[in-house]
Design a protein around this motif. Structure first.
Motif, PDB file in Angstrom:
ATOM      1  N   ALA A  10     -70.549  21.394 -28.312  1.00 23.19           N
ATOM      2  CA  ALA A  10     -71.618  21.329 -29.307  1.00 23.19           C
ATOM      3  C   ALA A  10     -72.265  19.944 -29.289  1.00 23.19           C
ATOM      4  N   PRO A  11     -73.524  19.835 -29.724  1.00 25.07           N
ATOM      5  CA  PRO A  11     -74.200  18.531 -29.680  1.00 25.07           C
ATOM      6  C   PRO A  11     -73.582  17.510 -30.629  1.00 25.07           C
ATOM      7  N   TRP A  12     -72.793  17.969 -31.615  1.00 27.70           N
ATOM      8  CA  TRP A  12     -72.173  17.018 -32.542  1.00 27.70           C
ATOM      9  C   TRP A  12     -70.808  16.522 -32.048  1.00 27.70           C
ATOM     10  N   VAL A  13     -70.353  17.004 -30.900  1.00 28.34           N
ATOM     11  CA  VAL A  13     -69.078  16.550 -30.342  1.00 28.34           C
ATOM     12  C   VAL A  13     -69.283  15.207 -29.649  1.00 28.34           C
ATOM     13  N   LYS A  14     -68.467  14.227 -29.990  1.00 32.11           N
ATOM     14  CA  LYS A  14     -68.592  12.885 -29.419  1.00 32.11           C
ATOM     15  C   LYS A  14     -67.606  12.619 -28.291  1.00 32.11           C
ATOM     16  N   ALA A  15     -66.462  13.303 -28.288  1.00 32.24           N
ATOM     17  CA  ALA A  15     -65.448  13.069 -27.255  1.00 32.24           C
ATOM     18  C   ALA A  15     -64.657  14.342 -27.035  1.00 32.24           C
ATOM     19  N   ALA A  16     -64.217  14.536 -25.794  1.00 32.42           N
ATOM     20  CA  ALA A  16     -63.399  15.693 -25.423  1.00 32.42           C
ATOM     21  C   ALA A  16     -62.202  15.195 -24.632  1.00 32.42           C
ATOM     22  N   ALA A  17     -61.041  15.767 -24.914  1.00 27.54           N
ATOM     23  CA  ALA A  17     -59.808  15.329 -24.252  1.00 27.54           C
ATOM     24  C   ALA A  17     -58.917  16.529 -24.004  1.00 27.54           C
ATOM     25  N   GLU A  18     -57.977  16.336 -23.090  1.00 28.99           N
ATOM     26  CA  GLU A  18     -56.980  17.361 -22.755  1.00 28.99           C
ATOM     27  C   GLU A  18     -55.639  16.940 -23.340  1.00 28.99           C
ATOM     28  N   ARG A  19     -54.968  17.890 -24.010  1.00 33.73           N
ATOM     29  CA  ARG A  19     -53.683  17.600 -24.630  1.00 33.73           C
ATOM     30  C   ARG A  19     -52.700  18.726 -24.315  1.00 33.73           C
ATOM     31  N   ASP A  20     -51.447  18.360 -24.027  1.00 31.59           N
ATOM     32  CA  ASP A  20     -50.392  19.338 -23.768  1.00 31.59           C
ATOM     33  C   ASP A  20     -49.669  19.624 -25.078  1.00 31.59           C
ATOM     34  N   LEU A  21     -49.771  20.875 -25.551  1.00 32.21           N
ATOM     35  CA  LEU A  21     -49.146  21.231 -26.816  1.00 32.21           C
ATOM     36  C   LEU A  21     -47.628  21.081 -26.775  1.00 32.21           C
ATOM     37  N   LEU A  22     -47.027  21.254 -25.594  1.00 32.92           N
ATOM     38  CA  LEU A  22     -45.576  21.150 -25.497  1.00 32.92           C
ATOM     39  C   LEU A  22     -45.083  19.708 -25.587  1.00 32.92           C
ATOM     40  N   LYS A  23     -45.997  18.743 -25.527  1.00 31.86           N
ATOM     41  CA  LYS A  23     -45.624  17.333 -25.601  1.00 31.86           C
ATOM     42  C   LYS A  23     -46.394  16.684 -26.751  1.00 31.86           C
ATOM     43  N   PRO A  24     -45.951  16.929 -27.990  1.00 27.21           N
ATOM     44  CA  PRO A  24     -46.721  16.443 -29.144  1.00 27.21           C
ATOM     45  C   PRO A  24     -46.796  14.928 -29.245  1.00 27.21           C
ATOM     46  N   ALA A  27     -36.261  26.460 -38.642  1.00 27.84           N
ATOM     47  CA  ALA A  27     -37.587  26.722 -39.204  1.00 27.84           C
ATOM     48  C   ALA A  27     -38.004  28.161 -38.931  1.00 27.84           C
ATOM     49  N   TRP A  28     -38.575  28.786 -39.945  1.00 32.59           N
ATOM     50  CA  TRP A  28     -39.202  30.106 -39.806  1.00 32.59           C
ATOM     51  C   TRP A  28     -40.719  29.901 -39.833  1.00 32.59           C
ATOM     52  N   VAL A  29     -41.388  30.381 -38.801  1.00 34.67           N
ATOM     53  CA  VAL A  29     -42.830  30.166 -38.664  1.00 34.67           C
ATOM     54  C   VAL A  29     -43.491  31.505 -38.357  1.00 34.67           C
ATOM     55  N   CYS A  30     -44.607  31.775 -38.998  1.00 31.68           N
ATOM     56  CA  CYS A  30     -45.402  32.945 -38.614  1.00 31.68           C
ATOM     57  C   CYS A  30     -46.726  32.455 -38.038  1.00 31.68           C
ATOM     58  N   THR A  31     -47.133  33.069 -36.952  1.00 31.14           N
ATOM     59  CA  THR A  31     -48.437  32.783 -36.345  1.00 31.14           C
ATOM     60  C   THR A  31     -49.291  34.034 -36.461  1.00 31.14           C
ATOM     61  N   ARG A  32     -50.524  33.864 -36.892  1.00 27.94           N
ATOM     62  CA  ARG A  32     -51.437  34.995 -37.069  1.00 27.94           C
ATOM     63  C   ARG A  32     -52.689  34.743 -36.252  1.00 27.94           C
ATOM     64  N   ALA A  33     -52.991  35.650 -35.346  1.00 27.13           N
ATOM     65  CA  ALA A  33     -54.170  35.559 -34.490  1.00 27.13           C
ATOM     66  C   ALA A  33     -55.257  36.468 -35.056  1.00 27.13           C
ATOM     67  N   LEU A  86     -49.140  18.710 -34.642  1.00 23.30           N
ATOM     68  CA  LEU A  86     -48.804  18.808 -33.215  1.00 23.30           C
ATOM     69  C   LEU A  86     -47.341  19.168 -33.024  1.00 23.30           C
ATOM     70  N   ARG A  87     -46.455  18.579 -33.823  1.00 18.85           N
ATOM     71  CA  ARG A  87     -45.033  18.912 -33.707  1.00 18.85           C
ATOM     72  C   ARG A  87     -44.772  20.348 -34.145  1.00 18.85           C
ATOM     73  N   ALA A  88     -45.532  20.843 -35.118  1.00 13.05           N
ATOM     74  CA  ALA A  88     -45.345  22.228 -35.562  1.00 13.05           C
ATOM     75  C   ALA A  88     -45.735  23.217 -34.476  1.00 13.05           C
ATOM     76  N   TRP A  89     -46.754  22.888 -33.687  1.00 10.56           N
ATOM     77  CA  TRP A  89     -47.234  23.813 -32.662  1.00 10.56           C
ATOM     78  C   TRP A  89     -46.437  23.721 -31.364  1.00 10.56           C
ATOM     79  N   ALA A  90     -45.708  22.638 -31.133  1.00 10.63           N
ATOM     80  CA  ALA A  90     -45.030  22.432 -29.849  1.00 10.63           C
ATOM     81  C   ALA A  90     -44.111  23.587 -29.458  1.00 10.63           C
ATOM     82  N   PRO A  91     -43.200  24.075 -30.325  1.00 13.37           N
ATOM     83  CA  PRO A  91     -42.318  25.175 -29.901  1.00 13.37           C
ATOM     84  C   PRO A  91     -43.006  26.534 -29.873  1.00 13.37           C
ATOM     85  N   LEU A  92     -44.243  26.607 -30.355  1.00 10.96           N
ATOM     86  CA  LEU A  92     -44.955  27.883 -30.450  1.00 10.96           C
ATOM     87  C   LEU A  92     -46.003  28.057 -29.370  1.00 10.96           C
TER      88      LEU A  92
END
Length: 641
Positions: free
Chosen positions: A399-413, A525-531, A485-491
């Motif tokens: 989008a034109p309002w985005v100033k920076a884009a980066a790549e991140r590995d969810l498994l490595k928070p 931890a009990w976590v629910c993910t909803r898509a 980020l730590r919450a998403w790492a195992p998921l």
């Protein structure tokens, strides 16, 4: 109380009872590996194209017959080899693949006759894996000299890393009369097991070529002649003055339509000013400017619009579920037209859909047309659109309002984000997890920083990436801080279960913490993910159980098209069988903070006040769970509807 089995159960090769839901979960999670396994074991005489379709058919038919709505509490699994569901579907794939090469019996080819697949079918295209190097070709030729059981033995050794005793057990269960002889024959080939992971043997990463064009042209002419004859007969029986009944007022099919003609005129494309988003009351796709080095190429734009309105036989057309493939109702908005890697790409937006046209740089032959719903996309959901995919990488238009884009590995928070750079709104290449084969060792996502803040978007194999959030369903937040980020790492690896489903956003909510029995450690931890999807239905909910120190969370329950764990019904209840370090088995269950009590019936009889239940039981126990909310309403365990 005696337990009563109500779910269809089947024996895995190693003995445990396997229910339909567990087998389905294993099939979804390990589908690429199972298809590769079938492709390698199938007879080479089928040809590469036929082997591809047959391998997919075998994997899709590997589930046990019959389903049940009874709740089955799955055991926590540390990997596919300890999962009886995976062992069961793998055995089914091996058995049916071996059956494809068996000789005639009483006048019927026992394997291949069953493999005339009703699904999947591909019309007008030949599909085959990408070509590998000389080593892969040599190994494929050597595998072709082996018998079916010997090929299966070689593949189970190399791809599955099974020791010989386990290979003999699987082959025996698959109906091989002499597994020892199969292993001896497999010994004749060099142990080039690493090559089995090559794209040469990956039926999920394919190339497409047309079928016999001459024969298809002949069939098309015959079909046109038959249609013309039918039209003449219809004209003869039509009533005079009445036309064709309800269509009597319709113009002929060849009549001009001003709106349809305007939609094909490049000069009438909607082009937004580069600064329009700065003064707009909303940040969505409607304020994206037209970008790209070919935005003024009238011939390219005319070609793209024409293909959108009338895609020919050579055009590969795809769409996310619930997305219409028809032409634009009027002049669409131009988002991008330019060179992307080895293709010329044009992106349009018609208010409801993104349409992506791509053609090779050297010609327009082999063009592709992709559609995705984006109705109502705003803010983070309108932050980026896929421009192209090449060599396992994906590029985005931001989008034109985005100033920076980066790549991140969810498994490595705790790892930093790698800057992708932005050139005219286009990101550098990002390694896409959906185009990768093998195990889930990383899951790269797109991190955008701009006007609304920082967001994470996940590539799920479609034009519109899915927004990732965390927190209660009624107040989700962006995954930007260390806690998110730590919450998403195992998921992260569970995102593979919702690929190509038209997913709009995925929220992860840690709804409970539970102390582990036997003083095993700190709370799990009990976590629910909803898509959520763009079309509204097709939502998918997973309840996951994450033990302290574990890299991945285990899926305890799943359901589709249910309100649980969502804005309308932010309640969830799930259970899992868990083995302590002392070797004892427990049924653990947890509900959200509004749960007042939990009870278990069936194979386990127990109850507890509050939102946590922990009761000692036996391995393989099955139970029905039910919860009661603080206001007296009941909440059912998360299950497949």
């Amino acid at each position: 109380m005696q337990s009563q089995d109500v779910a269809p159960r089947h024996k895995s090769p190693s003995g445990p009872v396997v229910d339909a839901e567990r087998a389905e979960a294993a099939l979804v999670e390990h589908y690429p590996r199972l298809v590769r396994l079938a492709y390698l074991v199938l007879p080479p005489g089928l040809g590469r194209g036929r082997r591809v379709l047959t391998a997919h058919a075998l994997a899709q038919r590997a589930l046990p017959r019959g389903r049940s709505s009874a709740t089955v509490i799955p055991a926590q699994s540390a990997g596919r080899e300890s999962d009886p569901g995976y062992a069961f579907v793998r055995l089914q794939v091996i058995r049916t693949a071996l059956g494809a090469g068996r000789p005639l019996r009483r006048g019927i080819r026992t394997g291949r006759a069953r493999l005339r697949p009703a699904l999947p079918l591909v019309w007008g295209l030949r599909l085959f894996p990408r070509s590998g190097g000389a080593d892969e070709l040599s190994l494929d030729q050597k595998l072709a000299t082996l018998s079916g059981p010997a090929r299966a033995a070689y593949v189970l050794r190399g791809l599955e890393r099974l020791p010989d005793p386990a290979v003999r057990e699987v082959l025996t269960a698959a109906g091989v009369a002499d597994p020892v002889a199969a292993l001896r024959q497999a010994d004749r080939l060099p142990a080039q097991y690493a090559l089995l992971d090559s794209p040469e043997f990956d039926p999920c990463s394919l190339q497409a070529r047309p079928t016999d064009l001459k024969r298809r042209r002949q069939h098309t002419r015959a079909a046109l002649a038959a249609a013309a004859a039918l039209a003449v007969c219809g004209a003869l029986v039509a009533l005079p003055g009445g036309g064709w009944g309800p269509d009597g007022a319709a113009a002929p099919a060849y009549a001009h339509n001003p709106s349809a003609e305007a939609a094909l005129d490049p000069g009438r494309l909607t082009r937004i000013a580069p600064t329009a988003w700065r003064t707009s009351a909303r940040l969505d796709l409607s304020v994206w400017p037209a970008r790209g080095n070919l935005a003024g190429d009238t011939a390219l734009l005319r070609r793209a619009l024409a293909v959108w309105a009338r895609p020919g036989e050579s055009v590969q057309v795809s769409a996310t579920p619930g997305t219409a493939k028809g032409g634009p109702a009027g002049p669409p908005q131009l988002l991008y037209a330019g060179d992307v890697d080895n293709a010329r790409v044009v992106l349009f937006h018609d208010g409801l859909r993104i349409a992506r046209y791509a053609e090779p740089r050297d010609s327009s032959a082999g063009a592709a047309l992709d559609f995705a719903r984006v109705d109502g996309a705003a803010g983070a959901e309108a932050g980026a659109v896929v421009l192209g995919r090449s060599d396992g990488n994906v590029r985005y238009l931001t989008a034109p309002w985005v100033k920076a884009a980066a790549e991140r590995d969810l498994l490595k928070p705790d790892a930093g984000a790698m800057d992708l750079g932005l050139t005219g709104g286009v990101t550098g290449p990002l390694a896409s997890p959906v185009q990768r084969s093998g195990g889930c060792t990383s899951w790269n996502v797109l991190q955008l920083t701009g006007e609304p803040g920082t967001q994470l978007l996940a590539d799920l194999g479609e034009l519109a990436p899915a927004r990732l959030t965390t927190g209660r369903p009624d107040a989700p937040q962006e995954v930007s801080g260390a806690a998110g980020l730590r919450a998403w790492a195992p998921l992260a690896c569970s995102l593979g279960a919702v690929r190509a489903q038209g997913v709009r956003s995925v929220n992860a909510w840690e709804y409970a913490e539970q102390p582990l029995p036997d003083a095993t450690g700190s709370a799990a931890a009990w976590v629910c993910t909803r898509a959520e999807t763009w079309r509204g239905d097709g939502t998918r909910v997973l309840a996951q159980f994450h033990t302290p120190g574990g890299k991945y969370a285990a899926v305890a329950a799943q359901a589709e098209n249910v309100p649980a764990c969502g804005v309308r019904d932010p309640h969830v209840l799930a259970g899992v069988l868990w083995k302590s370090q002392a070797g004892a088995w427990y049924l653990l269950a947890a509900g959200d903070r509004d749960t007042a009590s939990i009870s278990a019936t069936g194979g386990v009889s127990a109850s507890a006040q509050g939102r946590l239940l922990a009761v000692r039981t036996r391995q393989g126990a099955q139970a029905d769970l039910k919860g009661t909310l603080a206001d007296g309403r009941s909440v059912a365990v998360l299950r497949q509807k």
